[in-house]
Scaffold this motif. Structure first.
Motif, PDB file in Angstrom:
ATOM      1  N   ASP B 113       0.794  -1.239  -0.007  1.00 43.19           N
ATOM      2  CA  ASP B 113       0.261  -0.044  -0.018  1.00 43.19           C
ATOM      3  C   ASP B 113       0.918   1.276  -0.116  1.00 43.19           C
ATOM      4  OD1 ASP B 113      -2.564   0.918   0.255  1.00 43.19           O
ATOM      5  OD2 ASP B 113      -2.012   1.886   2.098  1.00 43.19           O
ATOM      6  N   SER B 114       1.962   1.138   0.696  1.00 46.01           N
ATOM      7  CA  SER B 114       2.786   2.594   0.916  1.00 46.01           C
ATOM      8  C   SER B 114       3.630   2.789  -0.481  1.00 46.01           C
ATOM      9  CB  SER B 114       3.675   2.356   2.043  1.00 46.01           C
ATOM     10  OG  SER B 114       4.603   1.392   1.830  1.00 46.01           O
ATOM     11  N   LEU B 115       3.566   1.710  -1.395  1.00 43.53           N
ATOM     12  CA  LEU B 115       4.498   1.982  -2.691  1.00 43.53           C
ATOM     13  C   LEU B 115       3.545   2.729  -3.387  1.00 43.53           C
ATOM     14  CD1 LEU B 115       5.863  -1.485  -4.001  1.00 43.53           C
ATOM     15  CD2 LEU B 115       7.071   0.565  -3.513  1.00 43.53           C
ATOM     16  N   ARG B 116       2.216   3.016  -3.339  1.00 37.29           N
ATOM     17  CA  ARG B 116       1.294   3.529  -4.454  1.00 37.29           C
ATOM     18  C   ARG B 116       2.031   5.106  -4.839  1.00 37.29           C
ATOM     19  NH1 ARG B 116      -4.076   4.421  -2.512  1.00 37.29           N
ATOM     20  NH2 ARG B 116      -3.112   4.469  -0.288  1.00 37.29           N
ATOM     21  N   GLY B 117       2.519   5.776  -4.115  1.00 37.37           N
ATOM     22  CA  GLY B 117       2.869   6.827  -4.637  1.00 37.37           C
ATOM     23  C   GLY B 117       4.224   6.644  -5.417  1.00 37.37           C
ATOM     24  N   GLU B 118       5.012   5.825  -5.002  1.00 44.36           N
ATOM     25  CA  GLU B 118       6.196   5.322  -6.003  1.00 44.36           C
ATOM     26  C   GLU B 118       5.960   4.955  -7.142  1.00 44.36           C
ATOM     27  OE1 GLU B 118       9.227   6.443  -4.691  1.00 44.36           O
ATOM     28  OE2 GLU B 118      10.352   5.489  -6.485  1.00 44.36           O
ATOM     29  N   LEU B 119       4.958   4.210  -7.082  1.00 39.09           N
ATOM     30  CA  LEU B 119       4.443   3.449  -8.534  1.00 39.09           C
ATOM     31  C   LEU B 119       3.821   4.681  -9.243  1.00 39.09           C
ATOM     32  CD1 LEU B 119       2.150   0.281  -7.294  1.00 39.09           C
ATOM     33  CD2 LEU B 119       4.594   0.369  -8.201  1.00 39.09           C
ATOM     34  N   ALA B 120       3.105   5.590  -8.885  1.00 38.39           N
ATOM     35  CA  ALA B 120       2.568   6.666  -9.537  1.00 38.39           C
ATOM     36  C   ALA B 120       3.696   7.338 -10.110  1.00 38.39           C
ATOM     37  CB  ALA B 120       1.830   7.563  -8.798  1.00 38.39           C
ATOM     38  N   VAL B 148      10.639  -3.866 -13.458  1.00 42.27           N
ATOM     39  CA  VAL B 148      11.777  -4.217 -12.717  1.00 42.27           C
ATOM     40  C   VAL B 148      12.306  -2.967 -12.032  1.00 42.27           C
ATOM     41  CG1 VAL B 148      13.082  -3.317 -14.925  1.00 42.27           C
ATOM     42  CG2 VAL B 148      14.101  -4.982 -13.340  1.00 42.27           C
ATOM     43  N   THR B 149      11.864  -1.859 -12.484  1.00 42.44           N
ATOM     44  CA  THR B 149      12.179  -0.598 -11.476  1.00 42.44           C
ATOM     45  C   THR B 149      11.434  -0.763 -10.261  1.00 42.44           C
ATOM     46  OG1 THR B 149      12.054   0.971 -13.393  1.00 42.44           O
ATOM     47  CG2 THR B 149      12.001   1.892 -11.508  1.00 42.44           C
ATOM     48  N   VAL B 150      10.392  -1.257 -10.306  1.00 35.70           N
ATOM     49  CA  VAL B 150       9.489  -1.540  -9.034  1.00 35.70           C
ATOM     50  C   VAL B 150      10.089  -2.361  -8.121  1.00 35.70           C
ATOM     51  CG1 VAL B 150       7.166  -2.175  -7.884  1.00 35.70           C
ATOM     52  CG2 VAL B 150       7.317  -0.929 -10.017  1.00 35.70           C
ATOM     53  N   LEU B 155      12.956  -4.712  -3.419  1.00 32.12           N
ATOM     54  CA  LEU B 155      14.049  -5.548  -2.595  1.00 32.12           C
ATOM     55  C   LEU B 155      14.994  -4.230  -2.012  1.00 32.12           C
ATOM     56  CD1 LEU B 155      15.026  -7.664  -5.615  1.00 32.12           C
ATOM     57  CD2 LEU B 155      13.883  -8.106  -3.501  1.00 32.12           C
ATOM     58  N   GLY B 156      15.263  -3.283  -2.493  1.00 28.91           N
ATOM     59  CA  GLY B 156      16.256  -2.142  -1.814  1.00 28.91           C
ATOM     60  C   GLY B 156      17.543  -2.006  -2.369  1.00 28.91           C
ATOM     61  N   ALA B 361       0.507 -11.176  -6.345  1.00 33.42           N
ATOM     62  CA  ALA B 361      -0.767 -10.545  -6.919  1.00 33.42           C
ATOM     63  C   ALA B 361      -1.010  -9.307  -6.539  1.00 33.42           C
ATOM     64  CB  ALA B 361      -1.829 -11.795  -6.656  1.00 33.42           C
ATOM     65  N   PRO B 362      -1.000  -8.886  -5.165  1.00 34.46           N
ATOM     66  CA  PRO B 362      -1.510  -7.653  -4.999  1.00 34.46           C
ATOM     67  C   PRO B 362      -0.873  -6.325  -5.527  1.00 34.46           C
ATOM     68  CG  PRO B 362      -0.916  -8.876  -3.099  1.00 34.46           C
ATOM     69  CD  PRO B 362      -0.721  -9.671  -4.135  1.00 34.46           C
ATOM     70  N   LEU B 363       0.478  -6.852  -5.601  1.00 30.17           N
ATOM     71  CA  LEU B 363       1.326  -5.580  -6.315  1.00 30.17           C
ATOM     72  C   LEU B 363       1.019  -5.576  -7.953  1.00 30.17           C
ATOM     73  CD1 LEU B 363       3.833  -3.748  -6.498  1.00 30.17           C
ATOM     74  CD2 LEU B 363       5.307  -5.890  -6.593  1.00 30.17           C
TER      75      LEU B 363
END
Lengths: 70, 418
Positions: B113-120, B148-150, B155-156, B361-363
C-alpha cells in the motif's frame, strides 16, 4: 460504507489486507480482523480489496453510492 | 489432411496471437493425453480449481518419472536451490512464510500500500519519457521497464545501481524465451549465464550489507532472523530474489501489454476508464480472466494415481493446468469470450489458486491498474499500428513482444491521485 466478510468463505489469502491495510488486518497467518464501518476516504482501497478477494467473501453496502458521491 | 496434435498446435508459434479457439477445442476433451508419455492437459474450470487445491499434485520437479524435455520444460539450471515455486510443503511453506514476512500482512501490512505513490511517480516518469513521439512501443518503452524498477525499490536496490541491475535482468529474461534457447546462439547464452552470475554476486553482497545494517526493504527482512521460521540462508534469499524478479517481470509486462491491446480493441472501455479511474479495478480482474499472462501451468505432477472424469492419471504423470482455457469455460462464466469488465462474476484463475497462488498478486494488480489508467488518461487518440501485434515465442507466459501504437499527443501529467 458497511462491510461484511463471509468468514465461512474466507480462506486467509489476505489479499484484502494487502490492498486496504487500514481496514483489514491479519492476526497471525489466517485470522482476519476488520472494521465493519469505514469512511469514504477508504473507498478506493476497499474497492480494490473486494475485487481482489479470490473467494468473493467481501460484501460492501454503499460502495457504489460512495463512488457516485466522490 | 492430418492435423498436428492439439497440444502441439497450442504451443505452435503460428497460433500465438489467438489460441482461444484451440482452448475451446481442448475443453471438449477436458482431460487429454494425446501422446504416450506426454502431459495430461486439464482444461475445465472446476477440474483445474480442484487440482490446484489437491495435495496429490506436486510442483516439485523431483517427482517427475519421465524426463522433462519438451518445449515447456525449465531453462538451464541456475545453480541455486529451488525456489518455493518449485517446492511442496513443508519446505514451500517455510520459504513462502519467510518471504511473506518481508512483503505483506501480518508482518508488513503496509509494504505494498505504501508503494502507491512511488508506483505513480515511476509511471509518470515513463510516460513523460515518450516526449513528443507520435508512435510508441508500449512494451519496450513502458511495460518492460516498469516492473523491474518497482522490484528494485521493493528489494532495496540502490538507485545508482538500477541501470546495472536492469541490464542483467534484461539479459536473463531474454535468455528464458524459448526462441532464444532454441536458436541457441552460444555467445548470447554465455552472456546471459554471465549476467546471472553477476546478478547473483551483486545480490549476495547487498544481502550481506543488509544483514549488517537493515533498512526498510525486502532484502533486509528476508535475512533478519526475527520470525518463528528463522532467516533464509543466503542461497535461499538469492533464489527467492531471482524468483521474484523473473516470475514478477514477464507476467506484469504481459498483463499491461495485453491490457492496453484489449482496451484498444474495446474502445468503449478505454473511454470509460479515462473518465472513471475506479473502473481500472474491474478491468484488471477481467483481463486476468480474458487474457491471462500465464496461460497454463505446465510443471505440475501427480504423486498418486488420480481419477478425473473416469480417467486414471497415473502417479508420476505430468499435468498441464490450462488456466486460460478454464477462464473461458462456459460452465463457469456466462458469455466467456466477451471482454466484459462489468460482469459481477469474478473468480478467474489468472493468478492460480491454492498454496501456490501468485505471491505478487496484490502488487501486480496495483501496477496494472495504475499503468492502464495513466496510459489512457495521457495518450491522446491512441490507435494500434498493427493488429495482432507480434508476439513473444513463449506459449506459457504469453504476450506481445511489441505493442506499437500511434497517438496524436502525449498529454502532460497532472498530479496523480492513486
Amino acid at each position: 460504507m458497511r462491510l461484511v466478510v463471509d468468514l465461512n468463505k474466507c480462506q486467509g489469502y489476505a489479499q484484502c489486507a494487502f490492498l486496504a491495510p487500514d481496514v483489514f488486518t491479519m492476526h497471525g497467518e489466517e485470522s482476519l480482523v476488520y472494521n465493519p464501518r469505514v469512511g469514504p476516504e477508504q473507498r478506493e482501497q476497499v474497492a480494490r480489496a473486494v475485487a481482489a478477494c479470490p473467494v468473493g467473501a467481501i460484501a460492501v453496502e454503499g460502495l457504489r453510492e460512495a463512488s457516485d458521491a466522490g | 489432411m492430418t492435423q498436428a496434435p492439439l497440444l502441439r498446435r497450442i504451443t505452435d508459434y503460428a497460433n500465438r496471437a489467438d489460441p482461444y479457439p484451440l482452448y475451446e477445442e481442448l475443453r471438449r476433451t477436458p482431460v487429454l493425453q494425446e501422446e504416450e508419455g506426454g502431459p495430461y492437459a486439464v482444461s475445465s474450470y472446476y477440474d483445474i480449481l480442484g487440482l490446484l487445491h489437491d495435495p496429490r499434485i506436486s510442483s516439485d520437479a523431483a517427482h517427475l518419472t519421465a524426463p522433462d524435455d519438451d518445449e515447456l520444460s525449465e531453462p538451464e539450471a541456475t545453480g541455486l536451490p529451488p525456489s518455493f515455486l518449485r517446492l511442496d510443503p513443508p519446505e514451500h511453506d517455510r520459504l513462502r512464510r519467510i518471504a511473506n514476512r518481508s512483503f505483506g500482512p501480518p508482518h508488513r501490512p503496509h509494504r505494498i500500500d505504501s508503494l502507491r505513490g512511488e508506483l505513480a511517480r515511476i509511471v509518470t516518469g515513463l510516460i513523460d519519457g515518450f516526449g513528443d513521439a507520435r508512435q510508441i512501443d508500449v512494451v519496450d518503452q513502458f511495460a518492460h521497464p516498469f516492473p523491474v524498477t518497482v522490484i528494485c525499490r521493493l528489494l532495496g536496490v540502490p538507485r545508482e545501481d538500477e541501470p546495472r541491475f536492469r541490464g542483467w535482468v534484461d539479459l536473463i529474461v531474454a535468455a528464458l524465451d524459448p526462441e532464444t534457447r532454441q536458436s541457441g546462439d552460444p555467445q548470447f547464452l554465455r552472456t546471459a549465464q554471465e549476467a546471472r552470475m553477476q546478478l547473483g554476486m551483486y545480490l549476495a553482497e547487498l544481502v550481506e550489507q543488509r544483514a549488517r545494517e537493515p533498512r526498510d526493504d525486502m532484502l533486509s527482512d528476508l535475512v533478519a532472523d526475527h520470525g518463528p521460521d528463522g532467516a533464509m540462508s543466503t542461497m535461499e534469499v538469492l533464489s527467492t530474489a531471482v524468483l521474484l524478479l523473473i516470475a514478477g517481470h514477464e507476467t506484469t509486462v504481459n498483463l499491461i501489454a495485453n491490457g492496453m491491446l484489449t482496451l484498444l480493441r474495446h474502445p468503449e472501455f478505454l473511454h470509460r476508464l479515462r473518465e472513471d479511474p475506479a473502473l481500472s479495478v474491474r478491468i484488471v480482474e477481467e483481463l486476468l480472466r480474458y487474457e491471462p499472462p500465464v496461460q497454463l501451468l505446465p510443471q505440475r505432477t501427480c504423486v498418486a494415481d488420480i481419477e478425473l472424469r473416469g480417467i486414471t492419471i497415473p502417479k508420476g504423470s505430468r499435468i498441464w493446468l490450462v488456466l486460460a482455457a478454464g477462464n473461458r469455460d462456459p460452465e463457469r462464466f456466462r458469455d466467456p469470450d466477451r471482454f466484459d469488465p462489468d460482469r459481477e462474476d469474478l473468480g478467474h484463475l489468472g493468478f492460480g489458486s491454492g498454496i501456490h497462488i501468485c505471491f505478487g498478486a496484490p502488487l501486480a494488480r496495483l501496477e496494472a491498474q495504475l499503468a492502464l489508467t495513466e496510459l489512457v488518461r495521457r495518450l491522446d487518440n491512441p490507435r494500434l499500428v498493427e493488429d495482432p501485434p507480434p508476439y513473444r515465442q513463449n506459449a506459457v507466459l504469453r504476450g506481445p513482444r511489441h505493442l506499437r501504437i500511434a497517438v496524436d499527443a502525449v498529454r502532460p501529467s497532472e498530479a496523480v491521485r492513486f
